[in-house]
Scaffold this motif. Structure first.
Motif, PDB file in Angstrom:
ATOM      1  N   HIS A 142       2.877  -5.375  -6.114  1.00 25.05           N
ATOM      2  CA  HIS A 142       3.180  -4.003  -6.517  1.00 25.05           C
ATOM      3  C   HIS A 142       3.071  -3.848  -8.029  1.00 25.05           C
ATOM      4  O   HIS A 142       2.552  -2.848  -8.528  1.00 25.05           O
ATOM      5  CB  HIS A 142       4.582  -3.631  -6.027  1.00 25.05           C
TER       6      HIS A 142
ATOM      7  N   CYS B 198      -0.643  -3.480  -9.025  1.00 23.86           N
ATOM      8  CA  CYS B 198      -1.221  -2.166  -8.697  1.00 23.86           C
ATOM      9  C   CYS B 198      -0.622  -1.062  -9.562  1.00 23.86           C
ATOM     10  O   CYS B 198      -1.345  -0.254 -10.168  1.00 23.86           O
ATOM     11  CB  CYS B 198      -0.992  -1.856  -7.215  1.00 23.86           C
TER      12      CYS B 198
ATOM     13  N   ARG C 299       0.826  -1.209   0.000  1.00 22.16           N
ATOM     14  CA  ARG C 299       0.000   0.000   0.000  1.00 22.16           C
ATOM     15  C   ARG C 299       0.860   1.259   0.000  1.00 22.16           C
ATOM     16  O   ARG C 299       0.606   2.197  -0.764  1.00 22.16           O
ATOM     17  CB  ARG C 299      -0.923  -0.002   1.220  1.00 22.16           C
ATOM     18  N   ARG C 300       1.905   1.269   0.829  1.00 19.26           N
ATOM     19  CA  ARG C 300       2.778   2.450   0.880  1.00 19.26           C
ATOM     20  C   ARG C 300       3.570   2.611  -0.417  1.00 19.26           C
ATOM     21  O   ARG C 300       3.764   3.740  -0.908  1.00 19.26           O
ATOM     22  CB  ARG C 300       3.714   2.346   2.084  1.00 19.26           C
TER      23      ARG C 300
END
Length: 246
Positions: free
Chosen positions: A173, A176, A71-72
């Motif tokens: 990652h 996304c 998420r980060r």
């Protein structure tokens, strides 16, 4: 004949990504440039393929994914993606490739030397805030050169993530950021009829390449895979420098 060569290069990139978890763009982009494939079309083609390969890999590695880290990284990439598009349009490609390539050669060589000496470094950059910076760099290099995996790989090796965790975070990652990157490339006008036609040919062939890559990857010991990752960084750096000089 040129179409066949482009397809083979793209499949080779998908194979490298499946086995090692990253690197398809750094293998394919210089090769596609050598055969005269337009940079923007190559960027669009490899960006789309990277996303397609990441989807099944994410499902396969889901047990090893730290979703808070992902998420980060993704939030940082949201800022980095438009920066990458500007880099591609405003900054000389040769300069960016040379600097990036030299960095990869230096980093990979240093880490291999440390392993050869038997003195691996301690984990670094443990604070969560570094995830955002790694994501920003990843998004910028991803939207410009489809190289969003390498910053995360380097970041993961600095944090000493286990190989399975590194692969899991990488693939999540990729999914996304891949959606963001491909969307930005479409908006920037990188897609055309040729890219779509090539994708329609390549996608069915991934049903052979991906399972074979997974089979091979499962037979490489994790300690050996770490060495291969550093060696790949050196090779990829050399390819980027070579590409920038031609």
């Amino acid at each position: 004949m040129l179409v066949v060569v482009i397809i083979l290069i793209a499949l080779f990139g998908a194979f490298v990504r499946t086995v090692f978890g990253f690197g398809e763009a750094l293998v394919t982009m210089p090769l596609l440039a050598l055969v005269g494939f337009k940079l923007s079309s190559a960027t669009a083609l490899i960006g789309a393929l990277g996303l397609l390969v990441a989807l099944p890999a994410t499902i396969r590695s889901r047990a090893h994914i730290d979703f808070a880290v992902v998420r980060r990284l993704v939030l940082g990439s949201l800022i980095g993606v438009p920066i990458g598009i500007l880099l591609l349009k405003l900054v000389p490609t040769r300069l960016i490739l040379q600097l990036f390539g030299l960095f990869l050669i230096s980093y990979g060589s240093y880490q291999l030397w440390q392993l050869w000496r038997g003195k691996p470094k301690k984990a670094r950059l443990q604070a969560a805030r570094w995830d955002y910076l790694a994501g920003l760099i990843s998004g910028a290099l991803g939207s410009a050169y489809n190289s969003h995996g390498v910053p995360v790989v380097i970041y993961g090796t600095l944090k000493r993530w286990p190989v399975n965790q590194l692969r899991g975070i990488l693939q999540a990652h990729f999914v996304c950021v891949g959606v963001i990157v491909v969307s930005s490339q479409v908006a920037a006008g990188f897609w055309n009829g040729e890219v779509v036609q090539l994708l329609l040919i390549i996608i069915p062939l991934l049903a052979v390449v991906i399972p074979f890559g997974n089979w091979l990857s499962s037979r490489i010991p994790q300690a050996t895979l770490v060495k291969y990752i550093y060696l790949l960084l050196v090779i990829f750096g050399g390819l980027l420098v070579f590409k920038s000089l031609n």
